[in-house]
Design an enzyme around this catalytic site. Structure first.
Site, PDB file in Angstrom:
ATOM      1  N   CYS A  17       0.734  -1.390   0.036  1.00  0.00           N
ATOM      2  CA  CYS A  17      -0.066   0.158   0.030  1.00  0.00           C
ATOM      3  C   CYS A  17       0.905   1.422   0.124  1.00  0.00           C
ATOM      4  O   CYS A  17       1.977   1.155  -0.125  1.00  0.00           O
ATOM      5  CB  CYS A  17      -0.846  -0.099   1.346  1.00  0.00           C
ATOM      6  SG  CYS A  17       0.157  -0.837   2.702  1.00  0.00           S
ATOM      7  N   ASN A  48       3.203  -0.817   5.494  1.00  0.00           N
ATOM      8  CA  ASN A  48       3.506  -0.909   4.164  1.00  0.00           C
ATOM      9  C   ASN A  48       4.641  -2.052   4.097  1.00  0.00           C
ATOM     10  O   ASN A  48       5.772  -1.656   4.225  1.00  0.00           O
ATOM     11  CB  ASN A  48       3.800   0.445   3.429  1.00  0.00           C
ATOM     12  CG  ASN A  48       4.094   0.229   1.903  1.00  0.00           C
ATOM     13  OD1 ASN A  48       4.057  -0.967   1.341  1.00  0.00           O
ATOM     14  ND2 ASN A  48       4.732   1.275   1.290  1.00  0.00           N
ATOM     15  N   GLY A  49       4.333  -3.280   3.441  1.00  0.00           N
ATOM     16  CA  GLY A  49       5.306  -4.124   3.255  1.00  0.00           C
ATOM     17  C   GLY A  49       4.743  -5.627   3.595  1.00  0.00           C
ATOM     18  O   GLY A  49       3.551  -5.854   3.419  1.00  0.00           O
ATOM     19  N   MET A 109      20.564 -26.598 -16.163  1.00  0.00           N
ATOM     20  CA  MET A 109      19.495 -27.234 -16.600  1.00  0.00           C
ATOM     21  C   MET A 109      18.472 -27.551 -15.720  1.00  0.00           C
ATOM     22  O   MET A 109      18.905 -27.397 -14.504  1.00  0.00           O
ATOM     23  CB  MET A 109      19.732 -28.536 -17.789  1.00  0.00           C
ATOM     24  CG  MET A 109      20.868 -28.381 -18.728  1.00  0.00           C
ATOM     25  SD  MET A 109      20.128 -26.968 -19.758  1.00  0.00           S
ATOM     26  CE  MET A 109      18.942 -27.684 -20.682  1.00  0.00           C
ATOM     27  N   GLU A 159      17.407 -12.130 -20.461  1.00  0.00           N
ATOM     28  CA  GLU A 159      17.799 -11.013 -19.777  1.00  0.00           C
ATOM     29  C   GLU A 159      19.101 -10.463 -20.071  1.00  0.00           C
ATOM     30  O   GLU A 159      19.872  -9.603 -19.483  1.00  0.00           O
ATOM     31  CB  GLU A 159      17.586 -11.098 -18.367  1.00  0.00           C
ATOM     32  CG  GLU A 159      18.551 -11.937 -17.554  1.00  0.00           C
ATOM     33  CD  GLU A 159      18.779 -11.959 -16.161  1.00  0.00           C
ATOM     34  OE1 GLU A 159      18.635 -12.948 -15.545  1.00  0.00           O
ATOM     35  OE2 GLU A 159      18.976 -10.984 -15.679  1.00  0.00           O
ATOM     36  N   LYS A 218      15.886 -21.277  -9.995  1.00  0.00           N
ATOM     37  CA  LYS A 218      16.567 -20.662  -8.740  1.00  0.00           C
ATOM     38  C   LYS A 218      15.544 -19.337  -8.442  1.00  0.00           C
ATOM     39  O   LYS A 218      16.315 -18.221  -8.514  1.00  0.00           O
ATOM     40  CB  LYS A 218      18.050 -20.039  -9.342  1.00  0.00           C
ATOM     41  CG  LYS A 218      18.249 -19.334 -10.484  1.00  0.00           C
ATOM     42  CD  LYS A 218      19.401 -18.977 -10.508  1.00  0.00           C
ATOM     43  CE  LYS A 218      19.860 -18.342 -11.839  1.00  0.00           C
ATOM     44  NZ  LYS A 218      21.077 -17.848 -12.174  1.00  0.00           N
ATOM     45  N   CYS A 239      20.767 -29.840 -28.257  1.00  0.00           N
ATOM     46  CA  CYS A 239      21.340 -29.808 -26.610  1.00  0.00           C
ATOM     47  C   CYS A 239      21.228 -31.498 -26.436  1.00  0.00           C
ATOM     48  O   CYS A 239      20.254 -32.202 -26.429  1.00  0.00           O
ATOM     49  CB  CYS A 239      20.393 -29.219 -25.903  1.00  0.00           C
ATOM     50  SG  CYS A 239      20.644 -29.348 -24.123  1.00  0.00           S
ATOM     51  N   CYS A 282      26.259 -26.161 -18.937  1.00  0.00           N
ATOM     52  CA  CYS A 282      26.196 -24.890 -19.314  1.00  0.00           C
ATOM     53  C   CYS A 282      27.123 -23.823 -18.668  1.00  0.00           C
ATOM     54  O   CYS A 282      27.573 -22.822 -19.165  1.00  0.00           O
ATOM     55  CB  CYS A 282      24.938 -24.274 -19.276  1.00  0.00           C
ATOM     56  SG  CYS A 282      23.669 -25.687 -19.652  1.00  0.00           S
ATOM     57  N   CYS A 314      29.873 -26.354 -23.646  1.00  0.00           N
ATOM     58  CA  CYS A 314      28.610 -27.128 -24.396  1.00  0.00           C
ATOM     59  C   CYS A 314      29.314 -27.886 -25.714  1.00  0.00           C
ATOM     60  O   CYS A 314      29.757 -27.072 -26.380  1.00  0.00           O
ATOM     61  CB  CYS A 314      27.435 -26.232 -24.768  1.00  0.00           C
ATOM     62  SG  CYS A 314      26.387 -27.038 -25.684  1.00  0.00           S
TER      63      CYS A 314
END
Lengths: 488, 1516
Positions: free
Chosen positions: B22, B252-253, B497, B913, B964, B1129, B1135, B1140
């Site tokens: 909030c 808040n939290g 993997m 990413e 992860k 693969c 990896c 590889c």
């Protein structure tokens, strides 16, 4: 040793064991592979990537050898543990380390684009080192079950089953029709590939563990099958697929036309100082033609050369295999490529797509082969069909012809028929999922159930059967199982 | 019994996992003068924070809003007089607010009156509070209470005694109402009852509060304090009582450790004794009422501490202590205070901004990590305004005396009696010196001599070692892949993997109890922490020994044994065992059971163990050692986790848990997850003796590096375990072991309800499963393997097969055969081979592996249709995506093959990413496109530029990753080649660190803000949020849907990774089947399903998998590993080693050359999957995929499951059809309203679009700006970026001037050519993702304060900025320039964690910095003005060097940047610095990352070489 393990498979060249020069090795029947230093093998073992999905283990090796683990142990100089791991899955690594075509190396991920890890050399080094260090000791059973198992046939399947079942505490008797145990290992494979002291050494261990060997007893002839059935709680048939494929063409009856196995067996017996039936078959000073391009054929080439043949020509019905994998034979399948065996390195010539039409003779003795060249066509059904090439007929001169055209299956007469086991359509002994034949209490494994295949496959089958026999006798078994590799 | 403010648990939905967050605000008059103005300002503030709240499916129903203020005496007296109730003087009575059933308040009033009477309190009268239900939304109205006010006379007690009596009465009334059940139990709720404060709140939007409560509109309602709260909850259910503020606070939290806090409170129950309550605590129980929110529970605990006589700030400091580790500069008394209280109160840990008041004092505090913003202004007319955002109340600039923010762990209060603002140090100095806490601790604390120093002798018994290893289930992998690396390298082993082995409950191999538990982790509602870079806030310290009563304060409270780490060596353990200290006697309890009793023996042994434990407590033992050392042929070990959890819960139930410490001495724990589980279920310290013996044995065998002594090896192992525990704690955002301990942050998969209830109470276990007898059987199987004589085989460890494929190990779905069949199928386009592959994967009858393998389709042949009637494969494949894999984790070749293949089908590939090379945005000549349709925005923001965002069809916010979740990443410098560095905006050779959290998402309203940011940065892209399956993900997803995501991806915990600790791959996250169905059910239940699409991934392989995902509720399907396998693969699982062998997951050119994948393979694979799906659809009679979404009625559990464990599972929760009217959508049917139609940028664009379109010319415009104007500039930037890419427009083409307080994300993603000049101040995330633009912010010219001492921008400014310039004339908050990779900034001072994870750019700080500056900073340079030469104290030195400013080039850089700063902002500080430059420059230090220096050096060398060569060529 400063080896960057991660990229060792790129940085280090694959090396296989060095060999004596052909000229040198032709002077005797002894092994000619030169043992390599432990450091050398550690370096080679570093090339193993310890794959998350090791195809060598999971798909290649019929014995389920945990190859990445023993490679790793060798790399880390932990030879004793390597031997322990190896023995978990393989009773006779000293045999497979010498004669296995190494399906594992074909399935090695390094083989996709590079060079496979030299797994077979590493295996051999582990076990020979273990023998030298005295680590291979008899492992007699800690307790006895009181059950009796007869094993008929002492080839790789029979020996493996015998050792497993003895260690599980059963009284095991191995029946062998020949003078000494070993079957194909002793009488089929030439000494230069597998010296027989290697077998003796292992059989010594088995005797010390309590396996009893009854040699020169052919069950079904010397003693009846039913007698054995009565005396034993279980019976294992591991007699192999010894019936060779013959060539029924005119002239087959001529002197000098022989089955390869007769030739090879005689030679091995001769070297062992044993008598043999029939007249000696010798290549010395002769023009030898070997029909059949497989392993047996190449053994004939090597043996003929050692006997001092004037010339050796090997011919094969099928076309010459390609030098590298065709697209329809991808990794990790066994590559159907041209293989040059150590015997081929030693001499002789090879030719392919040749059909022998008749043997020519003089005075009842073979003088040559009348042949025709073939073209192979694919039928609309996708099968390969041979078509003789008109006008390509030719004659090969020969004083000795060796037929090495494979085996059609087990010999039914004698043991199998008298046991009354059922056969599959190909004439092999039929077994159920417990590896039992149609006769209760009678089990079978190895080539007798599959047709001729590899030594490694026979050891695996023997182990697999041992577990099932043990289960049959005791209701449970601690013996390890061995997974059948999928057919690709 | 519980209140049903939430719906009952149903299917996979469980209200226990609801979250809220909030906006909060406090307005107070420092001199304590009540006025209407304060109330008015509070209400205004609420409205201006409304974007932090949320609305549900019904846009008129808000999640909650409220105001807490001083009792408005005059107002009440007047209103009561109207009703004939005469109120006594101010303070002589209390007023209570009461919710009752609408139109029928009588019974509730009776109950309340009776309870008050029972406490000898007199009710003066009642007042009906006028409310207007029409003011709130329909959903809220249906549950709207009647609100009554009760007036209670003070029987002449002092303030606290009166409040205490009221408290007891209220608790008694609440319990009585609950006992009554029905409507009364449902409605009865007391928002406030006290003599100084009152709370008006309810389930509504901020704007509706004063429309609902007529009182709030009354001009005579006055207060000197107003605390307001706008709620954003994950659900849309009517829950009036959970609106905030509560009685004393608003929050808040999120309290991450709530379960542990509640358990600990329960454990302390019998110890609670307070004279103040006349020793009778029974009426108060349970004090902490379960089933409410974390904030409500916090308030309840706080209330108890307050009533025990502590001041409100004191009580709050006990629950939210600041970090007091060695790295913090702190006085001895204050440290003593914290250490003293740590002995009996663990932190209530998690992100928290708390505002509080008891009517006399009012203030706020932040948690130790400072993860929520609190900004304040003090005005000339004695107002303190404190809240989530600056600018929520407009103040004339000349009136502002000071502007600031609360810093992590800091508190500020207004004490009305003292009539002034007390800053952090003042408040704390008073509190910490109330008693001689420091001396109390020093006199009582016990630290063993030499404790924790050296491992001592570790021996092993060669004769029995192997047998015992087998008995405890050790495998060869445990030795070689887990223990050995830990002992050798002191860190947890890494793998790659995903996980394709069977769930523990489906496995044929006997499983350890540990294996049935999955780690939970923070996502969205609270952030994970970085245990390496932010180690300073963390602690593994624990205290052993009996605890004392928390309601009192005595020196003896500190008499406890202090441990630095919970992992004890053999020597440590022996010292404890032989303790002769009075009050610390130790006793060993045997945790083995008689094998001859069979599997039933386990339960009996557990019962006996619990009874023995109780006896030991009665006998006065304080340290109970649970030991399985007596394992033998006749005795099998009780699984250690089961033993400790059973005893702990037994003692909690008995209320005596805190009288003892439970120590575990076991041969079982060996990997990190085992230790975490033991601690989470009540163990205080562990001695893993067999793991130590194993290390000793490995050492003796020479397996460990020769240089290592055994002592080193043991210490390494302990360090690896300790760091691993920290990592697991931080995944949940927990900082201290004391609050992690007993917090049970795990979900169980495969245990029956009864089993869990008895031994692992309050752990989620949603599909039932095995019981204690099964566990007994598994234990005996292991035992038999070790001790039963075996025929024919020598004793050896099992292979394992958890981390690598082994024929005799666990089954793996990616078997060599499956890989071969699939690859050949896609290469030859061979359907038969594909079918063989899918049969291998789908048919698991011999060896069950996945949950879905146990499900089957309900085929009714009558409904089946011909396959021609099913929608074509070309349509279906568009629903397929490839899961996020970054360029960097996989090779360029593989990354582009994926993109081309997916684009050819109209499906989507995901950039991952790592950014993307802009060259790929241009189609290839043959029409193929290498542009990834989905562009990921992850915590490191690598390559996230305006151009990147503008070129996406979908923008995906990665909250977590299956392999992860809750962890960051670390790409070591040697892997960052030129190409990767380019796409990630970094320097070759410099490490790249991904933080565990998004530093702009600490809470659900933050996520809504990021969604808003991205939608502005590309209005044409859909925004998706990637979550990972765990219990409660459905409620989080509901919150995400309310935050306006267009698509939600539920990833299975089994998904793949390029590098991750092995324990995370195996033990974190749950299968997607659970997460997906929970999400679908929760969204349908909330009527939010129609607004979002659902996608799922995680070990998805075949058409059957897709069909099940569709029936469980997903519209789209992601394939990660499978698409890589299609490209070649072979599941090397290396990896992370860059090796590889098939060129997929490597950057090594030698290996990349081996890549053989092609886009056709991708196309073939997905068509096979689609065709397989079509066959299933035809059989089920579905013509289109949309028809089958969520049709769980067409699924059933497979018949004839014979597996002895699998058959115990209960799938009814997964196959549950949520009850909702047919009008409620079951798949996405409408678009979200993103609220971007009327943003300020639309107005700006009207002015500037012609310039952008022309690409030439200049324009300058002025605008007023307010804090609801968020993400200003991003949409303008989009228009530039989509046309001109990263080169943007010529500098200063568009100059935008603003006046006021800017909302969050001011200048986000601003492109080159944009200059944004703000006179005023700004909130969090200024310049987020800055992409070449220029930002200038300075205080109002008319403001009187010194800019250099006042805050001008909030937290996390310049997060992920890639280029541009920033000049800030004032202080910035925490994490300034976090993950900056190219922007240049000048600022006058920064908060904690400045320049964290920075990889490029230049930051000049002209004043102070907070702690942990430069943590994880691998690149870029910071120059810090350090006149006192103590900057290095607050710096994190792990990756940087501090150099003096001597290099001429550096000096000139700094000077010219300060010069520019002066020119842009007119900073007085810049002026005097420039004026005295020769002196000043000597006081600057240069913060230079070590790797960056090396990389720059190499680049220079390279350039030099090129130059010399060029010169040589010229000379020739």
């Amino acid at each position: 040793m400063a080896i960057e393990r991660t990229t060792a498979f790129l940085d280090i060249e694959r090396k296989t064991a060095p060999k004596l020069s052909p000229a040198e090795r032709l002077r005797h029947y002894r092994e000619f592979m030169i043992r390599r230093s432990p450091e050398d093998l550690q370096e080679q073992a570093a090339r193993c990537m310890n794959c998350g999905t090791p195809f060598c283990h999971g798909l290649g090796c019929p014995l389920d050898n945990t190859i990445p683990e023993f490679n790793d142990l060798v790399f880390n100089n932990r030879w004793r543990e390597a031997a322990d791991i190896l023995h978990l899955t393989n009773n006779f690594p000293e045999v497979t380390g010498r004669v296995c075509p190494a399906l594992c190396e074909a399935a090695c991920i390094n083989a996709i684009d590079g060079q496979a890890v030299s797994i077979r050399d590493i295996e051999l080094a582990i076990i020979e080192n273990a023998f030298e260090q005295g680590w291979v000791e008899p492992q007699p059973p800690a307790m006895l079950t009181g059950k009796r198992v007869a094993i008929i046939g002492s080839g790789p399947a029979g020996l493996a089953a015998a050792q497993q079942l003895r260690r599980a505490g059963h009284q095991v008797v191995v029946f062998e029709k020949a003078e000494k145990p070993g079957g194909i290992l002793r009488y089929g494979i030439p000494d230069f590939k597998l010296e027989k002291w290697v077998l003796d050494r292992r059989i010594e261990q088995m005797r010390a563990e309590g396996v009893s060997f009854k040699c020169q007893v052919e069950v079904g002839r010397d003693v009846s099958a039913s007698y054995i059935q009565r005396r034993f709680d279980a019976l294992c048939v591991t007699i192999g697929a010894g019936k060779p494929r013959d060539l029924a063409i005119p002239g087959r009856e001529l002197d000098g036309v022989h089955l390869a196995l007769d030739f090879l067996q005689q030679n091995n017996r001769r070297l062992d100082g044993l008598p043999f039936d029939g007249l000696p078959i010798m290549a010395e000073g002769k023009r030898v033609v070997v029909i059949g391009g497989g392993d047996t054929g190449s053994d004939c080439v090597g043996t003929s050369l050692r006997q001092g043949a004037l010339s050796v020509q090997q011919i094969e019905l099928l076309p010459k295999p390609p030098d590298s994998r065709p697209e329809n034979n991808p990794w990790p399948q066994w590559p159907l490529i041209l293989r040059t065996s150590t015997s081929h390195e030693e001499g002789g010539a090879r030719d392919w797509s040749i059909n022998t039409v008749r043997f020519a003779g003089d005075n009842g003795h073979v003088t040559g082969l009348e042949c025709v060249r073939l073209e192979w066509e694919r039928t609309p059904q996708g099968q390969m069909k041979m078509v003789p090439i008109p006008g390509s007929e030719f004659t090969l001169q020969a004083d000795l012809v060796l037929l090495a055209m494979g085996f059609v299956g087990p010999v039914h007469e004698g043991l199998l028929d008298s046991l009354g086991v059922a056969y599959d359509p190909r004439g092999n002994v039929k077994t159920d999922e417990n590896m039992m034949t149609s006769v209760p209490g009678v089990f079978a494994a190895g080539d007798v159930t599959t047709g001729a295949w590899l030594v490694v496959g026979a050891i695996a089958a023997g182990r697999r059967m041992a577990r099932r026999v043990d289960q049959y006798l005791m209701g449970e078994s601690d013996l390890p199982d061995c997974v059948l590799p999928p057919r690709l | 019994m519980k209140n049903d403010w939430y719906p009952e648990a149903e299917g996979l939905y469980d209200p226990a996992y609801e979250h809220d967050a909030c906006g909060v605000g406090l307005v107070t008059h420092i001199k304590g003068e009540p006025s209407r103005q304060i109330v008015r300002m509070g209400l205004d503030m609420l409205i201006n924070l409304s974007h932090r709240g949320a609305v549900g499916a019904d846009p008129e129903t808000g999640d909650g809003a409220g105001i807490l203020m001083q009792t408005p005496h005059e107002f009440l007296r007047a209103r009561c007089a109207d009703q004939g109730v005469l109120l006594p003087a101010k303070g002589q009575y209390a007023v209570g607010m009461l919710y009752t059933p609408r139109g029928n308040p009588g019974r509730c009033m009776e109950i309340f009156e009776k309870a008050l009477r029972d406490e000898d309190l007199k009710v003066l009268g009642w007042r009906h509070v006028p409310t207007d239900p029409m003011a709130v939304g329909v959903t809220a109205r249906n549950a709207c209470p009647e609100v009554m006010q009760v007036f209670v006379a003070n029987p002449n007690l002092d303030y606290l005694a009166f409040e205490r009596q009221l408290y007891v009465a209220r608790r008694a009334a609440e319990n009585a109402a609950l006992a009554e059940g029905g409507d009364v139990a449902q409605y009865f709720y007391v928002p406030s009852l006290g003599s100084r404060t009152i709370t008006y709140k309810g389930m509504m939007r901020s704007q509706q509060l004063e429309r609902f409560y007529e009182d709030l509109r009354s001009e005579d309602l006055t207060s000197a304090i107003a605390i307001v709260h706008a709620r954003f909850s994950t659900n849309t259910f009517p829950s009036w009582p959970l609106a905030q503020p509560f009685r004393a606070i608003c929050h808040n939290g999120e309290i991450n450790t709530l379960r542990g806090n509640i358990n600990k409170f329960m454990a302390r129950r019998s110890q609670l004794f307070a004279r103040s309550f006349n020793g009778d605590m029974r009426k108060l129980m349970p004090v902490i009422v379960e089933g409410m929110s974390d904030s409500a529970n916090f308030d309840q605990m706080l209330e108890l501490l307050y009533m025990s006589g502590r001041s409100l700030p004191h009580a709050i400091l006990m629950m939210i202590p600041e970090a007091w580790g060695e790295k913090y500069y702190m006085g001895h008394d204050r440290r003593g205070f914290y250490e003293y209280h740590a002995n009996f109160m663990e932190p209530w840990d998690g992100p928290a901004a708390i505002l509080f008041t008891d009517g006399a004092q009012a203030g706020g505090i932040l948690d130790r990590n400072g993860l929520r913003p609190l900004r304040y202004s003090v005005t000339r007319n004695d107002l303190l305004i404190l809240g989530s955002e600056t600018g929520a109340i407009e103040i004339d600039p000349p009136d502002i005396v000071a502007r600031g923010r609360l810093r992590p762990g800091k508190m500020m209060i207004v004490d009305i009696a003292k009539q002034r603002v007390l800053n952090n140090d003042e408040v704390k100095a008073d509190i910490t010196r109330q008693q001689h806490y420091r001396r109390w601790v020093a006199a009582n604390r016990i630290e063993f001599q030499g404790f924790g120093i050296g491992a001592g002798a570790t021996t092993y018994d060669e004769a029995t070692l192997l047998t015992r290893q087998i008995a405890f289930g050790y495998t060869r992998e445990d030795l070689n892949s887990i223990i050995m690396p830990m002992a050798a390298t002191a860190s947890e082993p890494i793998g790659s993997m995903g996980n394709d082995t069977p769930l523990a409950v489906l496995s044929d191999q006997p499983q350890l109890v540990f294996s049935y538990f999955k780690q939970l982790f923070a996502q969205v509602t609270n952030p994970p922490i970085d245990p390496i870079r932010e180690r300073l806030v963390m602690s593994l310290t624990t205290f052993l020994g009996p605890e004392s009563n928390i309601l009192e304060e005595k020196p003896e409270h500190a008499r406890r044994l202090k441990l630095r780490s919970p992992v004890l060596t053999n020597a440590d353990f022996e010292r404890i065992r032989s303790s002769k200290l009075p009050g610390f006697r130790a006793i060993t309890l045997d945790t083995t059971f008689n094998v001859s009793e069979g599997e039933k023996g386990l339960e009996q042994a557990l019962d006996k163990l619990c009874a023995d434990a109780r006896w030991c407590i009665d006998e006065g033992y304080a340290l109970l050692i649970l030991s399985d050392k007596s394992v033998s042929a006749a005795r099998a070990p009780i699984p250690s986790l089961l033993a400790v959890s059973a005893v702990s819960h037994y003692l909690i139930n008995a209320g005596i848990r805190n009288r003892v410490a439970l120590l575990v001495e076991s041969g079982e724990p060996r990997e990190v997850n085992h230790f975490a589980l033991l601690l989470a279920y009540g163990c205080d310290a562990v001695n893993p003796y067999l793991a130590f013996e194993t290390v000793a044995h490995l050492h003796a065998q020479g397996v460990l590096p020769r240089t290592l002594t055994l002592q080193d090896a043991i210490e390494n192992y302990i360090k690896a375990v300790s760091d691993g525990i920290l990592k697991i704690m931080t995944k949940m955002g927990i900082s201290t072991l004391r609050s992690y301990s007993g917090a049970q942050i795990f979900e169980c998969l495969g245990f029956s309800r009864a089993f869990v209830d008895k031994y692992f109470t309050n752990t989620a276990s949603r599909i039932g499963g095995i019981g204690v007898d099964h566990v007994g059987r598994e234990t005996l199987m292991r035992h038999a393997a070790a001790y039963k004589p075996r025929r024919g085989v020598s004793a050896s460890l099992r292979s394992g097969g958890l981390y690598s494929f082994r024929l005799d190990g666990e089954r793996r779905l990616w078997s060599p055969e499956a890989i071969y069949c699939m690859q050949e199928a896609v290469r030859r386009n061979d359907k038969t081979l594909y079918r063989r592959f899918s049969d291998l994967v789908n048919d698991q009858r011999d060896r069950w592996t996945t949950l879905r393998s146990l499900l089957d389709f309900k085929v009714d042949p009558a409904c089946s249709i011909s396959i021609e009637e099913v929608e074509p494969a070309q349509e279906i494949v568009k629903r397929f995506v490839t899961s996020a894999m970054s360029f960097g984790s996989i090779s360029r070749e593989a990354h582009e093959a994926l993109a081309i293949g997916m684009n050819r089908m109209g499906a989507m590939s995901n950039s991952g990413e790592g950014g993307e090379d802009p060259a790929r945005y241009i189609p290839l000549p043959n029409g193929d496109s290498r542009n990834s349709a989905v562009k990921q925005v992850a915590s490191a923001r690598f390559g996230v530029t305006a151009e990147y965002l503008a070129n996406a069809r979908e923008l995906q916010i990665k909250i977590a990753q299956g392999a992860k979740p809750g962890e960051g990443g670390h790409l070591p410098g040697h892997k960052v080649n030129v190409e990767i560095a380019q796409t990630r905006n970094s320097t070759p050779g410099v490490s790249l660190i991904s933080p565990p959290p998004h530093h702009d998402i600490y809470s659900i309203e933050d996520l809504a803000q990021l969604i808003f940011d991205l939608k502005n940065a590309n209005p044409n892209a859909r925004i998706s949020v990637k979550l990972v399956s765990e219990v409660g993900v459905g409620t989080i997803a509901a919150g995400v849907a309310k935050g306006h995501a267009d698509m939600i991806l539920i990833s299975g915990g089994d998904g793949g990774t390029g590098a991750s600790p092995l324990s995370s791959i195996k033990h974190a996250g749950l299968p997607w089947e659970l997460g997906l169905s929970e999400t679908h059910q929760t969204l349908v239940k909330n009527d939010l399903r129609g607004r979002v699409r659902l996608q799922t991934d995680g070990q998805m392989r075949t058409g059957r998998d897709v069909a099940i995902a569709a029936l469980l509720g997903a519209e789209e399907y992601g394939f990660g590993t499978a698409s890589l396998v299609a490209l070649g693969c072979v599941m090397m699982r290396k990896c992370h080693l860059n090796s590889c062998p098939v060129g997929v997951a490597t950057q090594d050119p030698r290996l990349r050359a081996r890549f053989k994948g092609a886009p056709e393979h991708i196309v073939n694979y997905f068509h096979f999957v689609a065709e397989e799906l079509r066959e299933i659809m035809a059989a089920l009679g579905f013509r289109a995929v949309n028809e089958m979404i969520g049709r769980v009625d067409r699924l059933k559990v497979r018949d004839n499951i014979e597996h002895w464990k699998a058959r115990t599972l209960d799938f009814s929760a997964i196959l549950h059809q949520p009850a909702a009217p047919p009008t409620v959508a079951r798949h996405k049917v409408r678009e979200q309203d993103h609220g971007i139609d009327n943003v300020l940028d639309r107005r700006i664009l009207k002015d500037v679009l012609p310039i952008i379109e022309a690409g030439a010319g200049r324009i300058e415009k002025c605008y007023l700006i307010r804090n609801p104007d968020r993400t200003t500039g991003a949409m303008v930037s989009y228009e530039i970026a989509r046309r001109y890419g990263s080169k943007g427009l010529p500098d200063d083409s568009i100059t935008l001037r603003f006046a006021g307080s800017a909302g969050q994300s001011f200048g986000a993603f601003a492109s080159r050519g944009m200059t944004l000049i703000l006179e005023g101040d700004a909130n969090d995330y200024v310049g987020k993702g800055l992409s070449g633009g220029k930002l200038v912010i300075y205080p109002p010219r008319s403001a009187a304060f010194d800019p250099a001492q006042n805050i001008i921008v909030g937290n996390v400014a310049l997060y992920g900025a890639t280029s541009g310039e920033v000049y800030l004339n004032g202080l910035a908050g925490e994490r300034f320039a976090v993950r900056n990779s190219g922007a240049r900034a000048v600022v006058e001072g920064v908060g904690d964690h400045g320049c964290e994870y920075m990889t490029g750019g230049i930051v000049v700080v002209l004043g102070q910095t907070g702690v942990n500056f430069a943590a994880g900073m691998s690149g870029g340079i910071a120059y810090v003005y350090d006149p006192t030469q103590d900057f290095d104290v607050s710096c994190n030195h792990d990756m940087i060097d501090l150099d003096p400013l001597t290099d001429a080039e550096d000096v000139e850089t700094v000077r010219s940047m300060i010069e520019a700063h002066w020119q842009h902002t007119g900073s007085p500080r810049a002026r005097w610095m420039l004026d005295d430059w020769d002196t000043i420059r000597r006081l600057f230090v240069k913060v230079f990352p070590i790797e960056y220096r090396r990389a720059l050096g190499q680049m220079k060398k390279l350039e030099r070489n090129v130059r010399t060569q060029a010169e040589r060529v010229e000379r020739m």
